[in-house]
Design a protein around this motif. Sequence first.
Motif, PDB file in Angstrom:
ATOM      1  N   PHE A 125       0.851  -1.189   0.000  1.00  0.00           N
ATOM      2  CA  PHE A 125       0.000   0.000   0.000  1.00  0.00           C
ATOM      3  C   PHE A 125       0.892   1.246   0.000  1.00  0.00           C
ATOM      4  O   PHE A 125       1.087   1.889   1.046  1.00  0.00           O
ATOM      5  CB  PHE A 125      -0.925   0.001   1.219  1.00  0.00           C
ATOM      6  N   PRO A 126       1.478   1.603  -1.147  1.00  0.00           N
ATOM      7  CA  PRO A 126       2.451   2.709  -1.194  1.00  0.00           C
ATOM      8  C   PRO A 126       1.854   4.068  -0.820  1.00  0.00           C
ATOM      9  O   PRO A 126       2.573   4.941  -0.347  1.00  0.00           O
ATOM     10  CB  PRO A 126       2.947   2.691  -2.637  1.00  0.00           C
ATOM     11  N   ASP A 127       0.551   4.247  -1.028  1.00  0.00           N
ATOM     12  CA  ASP A 127      -0.078   5.506  -0.635  1.00  0.00           C
ATOM     13  C   ASP A 127      -0.264   5.504   0.875  1.00  0.00           C
ATOM     14  O   ASP A 127      -0.901   4.603   1.438  1.00  0.00           O
ATOM     15  CB  ASP A 127      -1.436   5.670  -1.329  1.00  0.00           C
ATOM     16  N   GLU A 128       0.273   6.510   1.555  1.00  0.00           N
ATOM     17  CA  GLU A 128       0.314   6.504   3.017  1.00  0.00           C
ATOM     18  C   GLU A 128      -1.078   6.500   3.631  1.00  0.00           C
ATOM     19  O   GLU A 128      -1.351   5.749   4.582  1.00  0.00           O
ATOM     20  CB  GLU A 128       1.109   7.713   3.528  1.00  0.00           C
ATOM     21  N   ALA A 129      -1.969   7.323   3.106  1.00  0.00           N
ATOM     22  CA  ALA A 129      -3.320   7.393   3.671  1.00  0.00           C
ATOM     23  C   ALA A 129      -4.044   6.057   3.508  1.00  0.00           C
ATOM     24  O   ALA A 129      -4.694   5.564   4.441  1.00  0.00           O
ATOM     25  CB  ALA A 129      -4.107   8.517   2.999  1.00  0.00           C
ATOM     26  N   TYR A 130      -3.902   5.466   2.311  1.00  0.00           N
ATOM     27  CA  TYR A 130      -4.548   4.175   2.055  1.00  0.00           C
ATOM     28  C   TYR A 130      -3.935   3.083   2.926  1.00  0.00           C
ATOM     29  O   TYR A 130      -4.615   2.190   3.419  1.00  0.00           O
ATOM     30  CB  TYR A 130      -4.413   3.826   0.569  1.00  0.00           C
ATOM     31  N   ARG A 131      -2.615   3.178   3.152  1.00  0.00           N
ATOM     32  CA  ARG A 131      -1.905   2.204   3.980  1.00  0.00           C
ATOM     33  C   ARG A 131      -2.421   2.243   5.422  1.00  0.00           C
ATOM     34  O   ARG A 131      -2.708   1.204   6.017  1.00  0.00           O
ATOM     35  CB  ARG A 131      -0.401   2.479   3.938  1.00  0.00           C
ATOM     36  N   GLN A 132      -2.535   3.432   5.982  1.00  0.00           N
ATOM     37  CA  GLN A 132      -2.993   3.564   7.367  1.00  0.00           C
ATOM     38  C   GLN A 132      -4.423   3.068   7.530  1.00  0.00           C
ATOM     39  O   GLN A 132      -4.762   2.386   8.514  1.00  0.00           O
ATOM     40  CB  GLN A 132      -2.896   5.032   7.812  1.00  0.00           C
ATOM     41  N   LYS A 133      -5.253   3.361   6.538  1.00  0.00           N
ATOM     42  CA  LYS A 133      -6.649   2.924   6.584  1.00  0.00           C
ATOM     43  C   LYS A 133      -6.732   1.399   6.624  1.00  0.00           C
ATOM     44  O   LYS A 133      -7.457   0.815   7.434  1.00  0.00           O
ATOM     45  CB  LYS A 133      -7.398   3.470   5.366  1.00  0.00           C
ATOM     46  N   ASN A 134      -5.960   0.737   5.759  1.00  0.00           N
ATOM     47  CA  ASN A 134      -6.030  -0.721   5.679  1.00  0.00           C
ATOM     48  C   ASN A 134      -5.363  -1.397   6.861  1.00  0.00           C
ATOM     49  O   ASN A 134      -5.780  -2.478   7.281  1.00  0.00           O
ATOM     50  CB  ASN A 134      -5.410  -1.205   4.363  1.00  0.00           C
ATOM     51  N   ARG A 135      -4.360  -0.773   7.421  1.00  0.00           N
ATOM     52  CA  ARG A 135      -3.722  -1.361   8.606  1.00  0.00           C
ATOM     53  C   ARG A 135      -4.693  -1.351   9.779  1.00  0.00           C
ATOM     54  O   ARG A 135      -4.784  -2.311  10.554  1.00  0.00           O
ATOM     55  CB  ARG A 135      -2.441  -0.607   8.959  1.00  0.00           C
ATOM     56  N   LEU A 136      -5.433  -0.262   9.912  1.00  0.00           N
ATOM     57  CA  LEU A 136      -6.415  -0.183  10.994  1.00  0.00           C
ATOM     58  C   LEU A 136      -7.520  -1.223  10.806  1.00  0.00           C
ATOM     59  O   LEU A 136      -7.953  -1.871  11.775  1.00  0.00           O
ATOM     60  CB  LEU A 136      -7.021   1.229  11.045  1.00  0.00           C
ATOM     61  N   LEU A 137      -7.976  -1.393   9.567  1.00  0.00           N
ATOM     62  CA  LEU A 137      -9.014  -2.387   9.303  1.00  0.00           C
ATOM     63  C   LEU A 137      -8.504  -3.797   9.579  1.00  0.00           C
ATOM     64  O   LEU A 137      -9.219  -4.655  10.101  1.00  0.00           O
ATOM     65  CB  LEU A 137      -9.492  -2.269   7.855  1.00  0.00           C
ATOM     66  N   TRP A 138      -7.243  -4.050   9.242  1.00  0.00           N
ATOM     67  CA  TRP A 138      -6.624  -5.352   9.469  1.00  0.00           C
ATOM     68  C   TRP A 138      -6.543  -5.639  10.972  1.00  0.00           C
ATOM     69  O   TRP A 138      -6.881  -6.727  11.435  1.00  0.00           O
ATOM     70  CB  TRP A 138      -5.239  -5.330   8.829  1.00  0.00           C
ATOM     71  N   GLN A 139      -6.108  -4.637  11.731  1.00  0.00           N
ATOM     72  CA  GLN A 139      -6.024  -4.812  13.187  1.00  0.00           C
ATOM     73  C   GLN A 139      -7.409  -5.009  13.800  1.00  0.00           C
ATOM     74  O   GLN A 139      -7.594  -5.789  14.740  1.00  0.00           O
ATOM     75  CB  GLN A 139      -5.333  -3.596  13.813  1.00  0.00           C
ATOM     76  N   GLU A 140      -8.392  -4.316  13.248  1.00  0.00           N
ATOM     77  CA  GLU A 140      -9.761  -4.454  13.745  1.00  0.00           C
ATOM     78  C   GLU A 140     -10.283  -5.874  13.522  1.00  0.00           C
ATOM     79  O   GLU A 140     -10.970  -6.437  14.380  1.00  0.00           O
ATOM     80  CB  GLU A 140     -10.669  -3.443  13.020  1.00  0.00           C
ATOM     81  N   GLN A 141      -9.932  -6.465  12.373  1.00  0.00           N
ATOM     82  CA  GLN A 141     -10.334  -7.841  12.116  1.00  0.00           C
ATOM     83  C   GLN A 141      -9.739  -8.793  13.145  1.00  0.00           C
ATOM     84  O   GLN A 141     -10.408  -9.701  13.635  1.00  0.00           O
ATOM     85  CB  GLN A 141      -9.881  -8.275  10.712  1.00  0.00           C
ATOM     86  N   ILE A 142      -8.475  -8.597  13.465  1.00  0.00           N
ATOM     87  CA  ILE A 142      -7.803  -9.452  14.441  1.00  0.00           C
ATOM     88  C   ILE A 142      -8.538  -9.401  15.784  1.00  0.00           C
ATOM     89  O   ILE A 142      -8.821 -10.422  16.412  1.00  0.00           O
ATOM     90  CB  ILE A 142      -6.329  -9.023  14.639  1.00  0.00           C
TER      91      ILE A 142
END
Length: 593
Positions: free
Chosen positions: A183-200
């Motif tokens: 996810f080279p775009d920083e904003a998109y990267r942060q969004k998806n990392r948060l969603l990934w952590q939320e799934q966990i």
Amino acid sequence: MLQPTTCDQKFAITHVLDIDALRNVLRRFQSASGVSVWISEQNEQFIVAGSSHYDASFCFQFVVHIDDCLPVVLSLDGRSFKVGESTLPLSVPTVVNTVRAGIVDVLQVMVEKELLARKNSQNDIQLESPFHLQTILDALPTPMGWSNAENDNIEYINAAFEALFGYKQADIPNLQQWFEKAFPDEAYRQKNRLLWQEQIVQRKVGDKETKMQPVEVTCKDGSVRNVLISATSVGNKRLVNYSDMTSYWQIQNRLSAHREMLEMIAKGQSLASILEKIVFQVQSESKDSICSVLLLDEHNKLRSAAAPDLPEFYTKAIDGLKIGPSVGSCGTASYLKERVIVADISEHEYWRGFETLAARANLAACWSDPILSSSGEVLGTFAIYHPYPTHPTQNDIDLISFASNLASVAIENRQSRDELERKAYYDDLTGLANRRYFFEYASKVLKELLDGNGYYSMIMLDIDHFKLVNDQYGHEIGDLVLRKVAQTMIKTLDDTGLVGRIGGEEFAVILPHIGKQEAFDIAECLRIAVSQLMITTPSQGHVKVTISAGLAQCCEGEEGAIGIDQLFKRADTALYQAKTAGRNRVMVFNTTQ
């Protein structure tokens, strides 16, 4: 303890996974794909996702074999494909198989994971367990991997992960590296990392409604894949699996583009805007591509129609090129009526003489597809350029076919509209404005001129003794005479005014901002030009004709405004006077008459 059935030690899937887990899987795929799905097992139990109503006559059905389980029947609702099926740019089975494969992969992983959990302790994985799990994941077609929850190191990715994304474990040793590259775009990267952590977190608390998250992953080669991601925690391992939905998303995007284009056609938007829409759609799907649409004119020359990202000097250079067997990719594709793939412009014979032009425009590869009408005639070409030598993949071939088919629909529709408009406003035989359009135009011009205190003139013309031409030479030659006279008048007027065929051998000319003296000179030019015509017939020698003309001016002297009907009547009166006076002459209406 789980009891196997008597069939090679296989279990009923409903004995391995509970009903809620199965329904959750089906709901996820129904939400992502828009396709309702069902599972039935041994004709005993029926599991429905999202609806209790279904029609078996519209279903796609598959017998699915999942390791360690008895066969089950997977059904996909075919009603999603029933309406407009023939207009899909790609085959329905492509969509069906994409959804089917994704469901099967997820169920397989769930079964393996459940059986493994039952064999080992519920919340802890011993040292030998990761190796057991790795053996399972290595054999799966679904991209998967796990990281260590304590230090974020990525400890394993399977072969399917490497094949899909191109990354090896050494490329992404930890989650930070993975997120930065995927996810080279920083904003998109942060969004998806948060969603990934939320799934966990959701999985840890046993939330069965956790949805697979759609994301766009940037691969090692720079391409982008659309995937569904699901993350879960097993002991100190964070297990993630990816379902590749790129083909499905591409189909959806293309269907959406197809619908938008049809809406643009229905709203009567310009052909140029529709073709640009197709160009942008293809460029969004094809990495580093620059696309163009060329149309073929009546002289077999290519004309630029849509090329928003090609250099202007390049589009000007190729505009007007006559098609041929070695005229670049597009000229050759039009000539041969078949797709032309040039992977390296600098070395291909079709581009000899054009290499310098292409290099200046930074174009190194060009794939061109002829745009064919429903009757097989060449309408133009759709081309995909790249700044480096490259061969197309099967997806590229599907994409360029999709684009040329869409362009064909748009062009043919525009041609049909133009033809209907031509028939509504222009005379079929001569190509001049017909009586209806002539008087509509004349009335509009008259109103505009009167509002601005302007004036204009009208000329009425008639071919002398035209009945004798028909009687002596026949109606076919009579039609030829009408066409030749019409062509002569258009050439002589040279956009000075509008000429129309009023009926039979009668013509009229409207001349805005022109008084009767200048109108007389124009009428004289028309009369002389027609008298000098030498109309050649196929078997009866030459035919010569003359014309008579009468003209009148609107708003002459102190006279007030008059209507178009009155002006026409005055010009017609002057025409009658010209014919009475001996024909082959021009007469002017005098308001003192």
